[in-house]
Every structure is written in structure tokens, then in C-alpha cells.
Design an enzyme around this catalytic site. Structure first.
Site, short mmCIF file in Angstrom:
data_model
loop_
_atom_site.label_atom_id
_atom_site.label_comp_id
_atom_site.label_asym_id
_atom_site.label_seq_id
_atom_site.Cartn_x
_atom_site.Cartn_y
_atom_site.Cartn_z
N LYS A 53 76.52 14.53 -3.24
CA LYS A 53 75.68 15.17 -4.24
C LYS A 53 74.39 15.70 -3.60
O LYS A 53 73.96 16.82 -3.88
CB LYS A 53 75.34 14.17 -5.37
CG LYS A 53 76.53 13.90 -6.27
CD LYS A 53 76.36 12.67 -7.15
CE LYS A 53 77.66 12.40 -7.91
NZ LYS A 53 77.67 11.14 -8.64
N GLN A 97 73.65 6.33 -10.00
CA GLN A 97 75.06 6.17 -9.63
C GLN A 97 75.61 4.87 -10.21
O GLN A 97 75.03 3.80 -10.03
CB GLN A 97 75.18 6.18 -8.09
CG GLN A 97 76.59 6.21 -7.58
CD GLN A 97 77.32 7.52 -7.89
OE1 GLN A 97 76.77 8.61 -7.74
NE2 GLN A 97 78.55 7.41 -8.36
N ASP A 120 73.86 13.76 -16.16
CA ASP A 120 75.19 13.15 -16.16
C ASP A 120 75.81 13.20 -17.56
O ASP A 120 77.02 13.00 -17.72
CB ASP A 120 75.08 11.67 -15.74
CG ASP A 120 75.84 11.39 -14.45
OD1 ASP A 120 76.61 12.27 -14.01
OD2 ASP A 120 75.66 10.29 -13.90
#
Ligand code: NAP
Length: 296
Positions: A53, A97, A120
Site C-alpha cells: 500500500k 491494518q 477502508d
């Protein structure tokens, strides 16, 4: 012969478009989109994802920062760090994460991210807006699926979409996105899960079958109908002594056999998986544009 949906190509297109936008911003001396990714602990898969990412951000000119916290981090310290970035105008997106170490409550952490920076799309506010049909951040993997269908001119309107899997990150959001009375969606949706007695009864009815199960080669050719569209979200490691690593990555769909019946099918790797990061970058740009009041 089926059309093999090329996720790499579509992801590259999206990233190139974003890179061009960043180039223009830089030439105009403007601030660029910023994404902070937070990793708690040393889960090897998470480390790989975070690296990918961060690299993708750098490549298209986004400001990018990785915050690494030790495995024994206390929940409060993580919440404090998130609060710091909620208030930092250089970072328009915050990604924590998952999974998190067990001493930390994931729901609490997700809810602590400002909905305006929830790239997200996991915050309850984003989820609620998605279900209602309001503009919001769509979770990246399902969003990637919608983009692939759009790019390949596969219109779900009136089609029977069967989703196998009901996770919060894939199954539930993709089902809700497909259900919306909106362009590029408007499908008739069935959601299946492990309690289904006869899964193939449902999968055989699918015009568009979305497999998000987490079981290698689980969907076989006898479970699909002719000329269906097959979207394989699965990422599964299986032993393969012929490879250097001793394993290979396969999807939830028995690709070689299912492709003989499908009209369109996504491969693994190179299908849905590569879209996830592209859509994360897309969402980060969207957060940036909204915050900085940029129309394009
Ligand atoms: P998950 O949370 O484990 O959910 C799996 C779902 O599959 C559950 O709803 C489960 O049912 C259902 N299921 C399991 N066995 C079944 C069976 N025999 N029949 C019918 N349904 C069954 O997994 P996930 O996070 O959604 O991920 C699914 C797959 O996608 C994994 O391989 C994952 O690695 C991959 N993935 C890829 C990306 C990407 O491409 N970037 C992103 C996310 C996930 P229950 O609810 O009843 O347990």
C-alpha cells in the site's frame, strides 16, 4: 471461450488516472492526498500488505506514512495515534491494518477513525450510508468488483447475483452494493453462507456469482450455469512443490474447469485482488478532494 477479466489492467488505469491528477496538483503547487497506514504487531501477511500500500502511494505521488506499533501495544495508545491523524490535515485517509492483536478491540478502533478519513469503508457510518444508498467510502475489495464489472460493461441490473460469503469486508458490502437501486447495480441478490444445506442449488441460479469463501477451488464447474459471470475473491495458499516458494495462490473457484462454462471470469492472482489497493488510492483521493474542496 470466456473473457478473462484483467484486474491488473483496470487497476493500472485507475492508478494512472490518479497519478495524472496528482501531477496537476503538484504543478499547481497544491497539497497532495495523504494516507497513513497503521500496523500493530508483526503479522507477516499484514507487513506485506502495508508495504504494498505504501509503495503504491509513493508510485502515484501521494504522501504516505507507515506507523508501526509493537504487538503489545495498548488500545489507548492506538486510539491516541488515530486521534492525532484525525486532526492532521496532511493525511486524508487513515487505514488500520487488520487483524489487530487480541488485547485491542477492533470495533472500537474502527469507530475511532474519523468517517471523513475512513478510506477502508469499515466505519459504522460508512457501512450505514452504503446500506441506505448514500454516497460514502465503499470498502475497497467490493468496490473493486463493481469497477471491474463497469469496465467490462457487465450490467448487474435485473441479474441474479449470488454472493457466497457474508463477511463484513466482502460478502455483506458487495451484496448491499449490488442491491442499490442505482446505475451499475440494481441486481436481485442472494447471499449464501456455511449454513446453506445445498449451496449449488443457489450458485447454479447465478447470472453473476461472487465467491468470497476462503476455501481453495471450492466452486466447481458443476456448481455454475452456462455463460455466467464468475468473480473470485478468494486468496488461498496451496502447496506446490514446483514453485520456488513451495506454494501457490489460488482462488475459491476451480478456475480451469469453471472457465469452460463461464462467459466472464476473474483469475487469481490478477483479478479482484489487485483492484483492492487501486480502490484504496481512489478512496484516499476522494477523501482528499472532499476535504480540500476540489471538484475533480
Ligand atoms: P471470512 O470472513 O472467513 O468469510 C468467509 C465466508 O464464507 C463466511 O461468511 C462463511 O460462512 C462462508 N463460507 C465458508 N465455508 C462455506 C461453505 N462451505 N459454504 C458456504 N459458505 C461458506 O472471509 P473473507 O474475509 O470474506 O474472505 C474471503 C476470501 O476472500 C478469503 O480467501 C480472503 O483471503 C479473500 N479476500 C481477498 C481480498 C482481496 O482480494 N484483496 C480481500 C478480502 C478477502 P459463515 O459466515 O457461515 O462462517
Amino acid at each position: 471461450m470466456p473473457t478473462i477479466i484483467d484486474g491488473k489492467l483496470v487497476a493500472e488505469e485507475i492508478k494512472n488516472e490518479l497519478a495524472q491528477k496528482v501531477e496537476i496538483l503538484k504543478n499547481e503547487g497544491k497539497k497532495v492526498p495523504g494516507l497513513v497506514t497503521i500496523l500493530v504487531g508483526d503479522n507477516p501477511a499484514s507487513q506485506v500488505y502495508i508495504k504494498m500500500k505504501n509503495k503504491a502511494c509513493g508510485k502515484i505521488g501521494f504522501l504516505s506514512k507507515v506507523e508501526l506499533m509493537p504487538e503489545n501495544t495498548e488500545e489507548k495508545d492506538l486510539l491516541d495515534l488515530i486521534e492525532k491523524y484525525n486532526n492532521d490535515s496532511n493525511y486524508h485517509g487513515i487505514l488500520v491494518q487488520l487483524p489487530l492483536p487480541k488485547q485491542i478491540n477492533e470495533d472500537k478502533v474502527i469507530a475511532s477513525i474519523s468517517p471523513a478519513k475512513d478510506v477502508d469503508g469499515f466505519h459504522p457510518v460508512s457501512v450505514g450510508n452504503l446500506v441506505i444508498g448514500n454516497d460514502t467510502f465503499f470498502p475497497c475489495t467490493p468496490f473493486g468488483i463493481m469497477k471491474l464489472l463497469e469496465k467490462y460493461k457487465i450490467d448487474p441490473k435485473g441479474k441474479h447475483v449470488v454472493v457466497v460469503g457474508r463477511s463484513n469486508i466482502v460478502g455483506k458490502p458487495i451484496a448491499n452494493m449490488m442491491l442499490q437501486k442505482q446505475k451499475g447495480a440494481n441486481a436481485v441478490v442472494t447471499i449464501c453462507h456455511s449454513a446453506a444445506d445445498d449451496l449449488s442449488y443457489f450458485t447454479k441460479q447465478a447470472d453473476i456469482l461472487i465467491a468470497a469463501i476462503g476455501r481453495a477451488n471450492f466452486i466447481t464447474a458443476d456448481m455454475v450455469k452456462d455463460d455466467c459471470v464468475v468473480i473470485d475473491v478468494g486468496i488461498n495458499r496451496v502447496d506446490d512443490s514446483s514453485t520456488e516458494k513451495g506454494y501457490k495462490i489460488v482462488g475459491d473457484v476451480d478456475f480451469e474447469n469453471v472457465k469452460t462454462k463461464a462467459a466472464f471470469i476473474t483469475p487469481v492472482p490478477g483479478g479482484v485482488g489487485v483492484m483492492t489497493i487501486a480502490m484504496l488510492l481512489y478512496n484516499t483521493y476522494k477523501a482528499y478532494a472532499k476535504f480540500e474542496k476540489i471538484n475533480n
